[in-house]
Design an enzyme around this catalytic site. Structure first.
Site, PDB file in Angstrom:
ATOM      1  CE  LYS A  35       6.455  -7.396   1.761  1.00 12.52           C
ATOM      2  NZ  LYS A  35       7.353  -7.607   0.602  1.00 12.52           N
TER       3      LYS A  35
ATOM      4  CE  LYS B 123       7.068  -3.301   2.555  1.00 15.17           C
ATOM      5  NZ  LYS B 123       7.815  -3.764   1.376  1.00 15.17           N
TER       6      LYS B 123
END
Length: 336
Positions: free
Chosen positions: A204, A261
């Site tokens: 992320k 992400k």
């Protein structure tokens, strides 16, 4: 074309692109409704769905409407939803204590969805940003924008157990604290939730694409900005090897899924992880990706349906087994 004018080619790849039928026969990547996980926002007490201004077509839903939306998604072939709470600002504090409320919003939402649709897989976020008055993913140290890793991990482990007790199928730690996957796995197993899976937000990045999401859950308002820096714990967008290392650590600690992400700007990372692991790889087409597609389409610069499909196809082609996307319902309608 006369034989004299023909090129002497070893191969003519265009032969297989000549007709729609031929193109379909050799198509390598396919999208299916079951490839998608639909992120949904839940809010307490709103009498009707509330559209999120920065995310056209995406709504905050009360629990009754959330269950209704889940039914519609399930009928279209979408097999999983990811739930995110929009908390009342009065319930937020510096420690994010509402995250451990045993009758909190997200736990009531999980119970309602699982009671109505037992076969629908429910994913819940494990992070403190919807609950903190400062908008960060954990409790802060005395250093600006820095999160206390170990104190936060202890809270996240309690959160995960509460979510498992509510009936969630997959807990998804999105906080990027060191060691949280192992701690959550240990906590779940100790409380007899060995069957609750973990989807780790392993790669992320500290991305500028998250702004509309922070509007949706209210963490931007809590922080006073949707450009809040999370650089002390989320990955530097410049780093590729570090993302691979994070994923390897999460897998070693017991992650059942590995996630990247954002998705669209990080297709190389998706491919790297797909090649490095045998675990299912998920990718999150985040709010900023969704909103920029809608904005460009509204201005007439892009064809919404075509760019929507192409963007998701690219994520799948890069190696994602599962895609979290706000386009899940529309795509499922189209594909079904």
């Amino acid at each position: 074309m006369s034989s004299e004018a023909m090129l002497d080619l070893v191969e003519r790849p265009r032969r297989l692109r000549r007709t729609a039928g031929l193109r379909a026969m050799v198509r390598e990547t396919h999208l299916r409704p079951e490839d998608f996980i639909a992120p949904l926002f839940v809010v307490d007490g709103k009498p009707a769905p509330e559209e999120i201004a920065s995310m056209p077509g995406v709504f905050r839903l009360n629990i009754k409407d959330l269950v209704k939306e889940c039914r519609a998604l399930s009928k279209l072939g979408v097999r999983a939803v990811a739930l995110f709470p929009k908390m009342d600002s009065k319930l937020k504090d510096a420690e994010g204590t509402a995250a451990l409320d045993e009758d909190g919003l997200i736990l009531r939402a999980v119970r309602a969805v699982k009671q109505a649709l037992p076969e629908l897989a429910v994913v819940t976020d494990v992070a403190l940003d919807p609950y903190t008055s400062h908008g960060h993913d954990g409790v802060l140290t005395d250093i600006a924008d820095d999160v206390d890793n170990d104190r936060t991990v202890a809270i996240l482990s309690e959160m995960a157990v509460l979510q498992a007790e509510a009936g969630v199928d997959i807990v998804a730690p999105s906080d990027m604290m060191d060691g949280r996957i192992g701690a959550i796995r240990e906590a779940l197993d100790a409380h007899d939730f060995a069957d609750t899976a973990i989807m780790a937000y392993s790669a992320k990045f500290n991305s500028a694409y998250y702004g509309p999401f922070r509007d949706a859950v209210g963490s931007a308002k809590a922080a006073g900005t949707n450009t809040l820096s999370k650089a002390t714990y989320q990955l530097d967008p410049a780093n590729r090897r570090m993302a691979i290392n994070e994923a390897a650590l999460d897998e070693e600690e017991g992650a059942d899924f590995i996630m990247v992400k954002p998705a669209g700007a990080y297709l190389d990372i998706i491919r790297e992880l797909r090649d490095a692991t045998t675990k299912p790889v998920a990718a999150y087409q985040v709010s900023g990706e969704y909103s920029q597609i809608h904005a460009a389409a509204k201005l007439g610069w892009l064809d919404l349906e075509k760019i929507r499909h192409e963007s998701l196809l690219a994520i799948k082609r890069a190696g994602a087994d599962l895609i979290l996307t706000y386009f899940a319902k529309d795509m499922a309608k189209l594909l079904k």
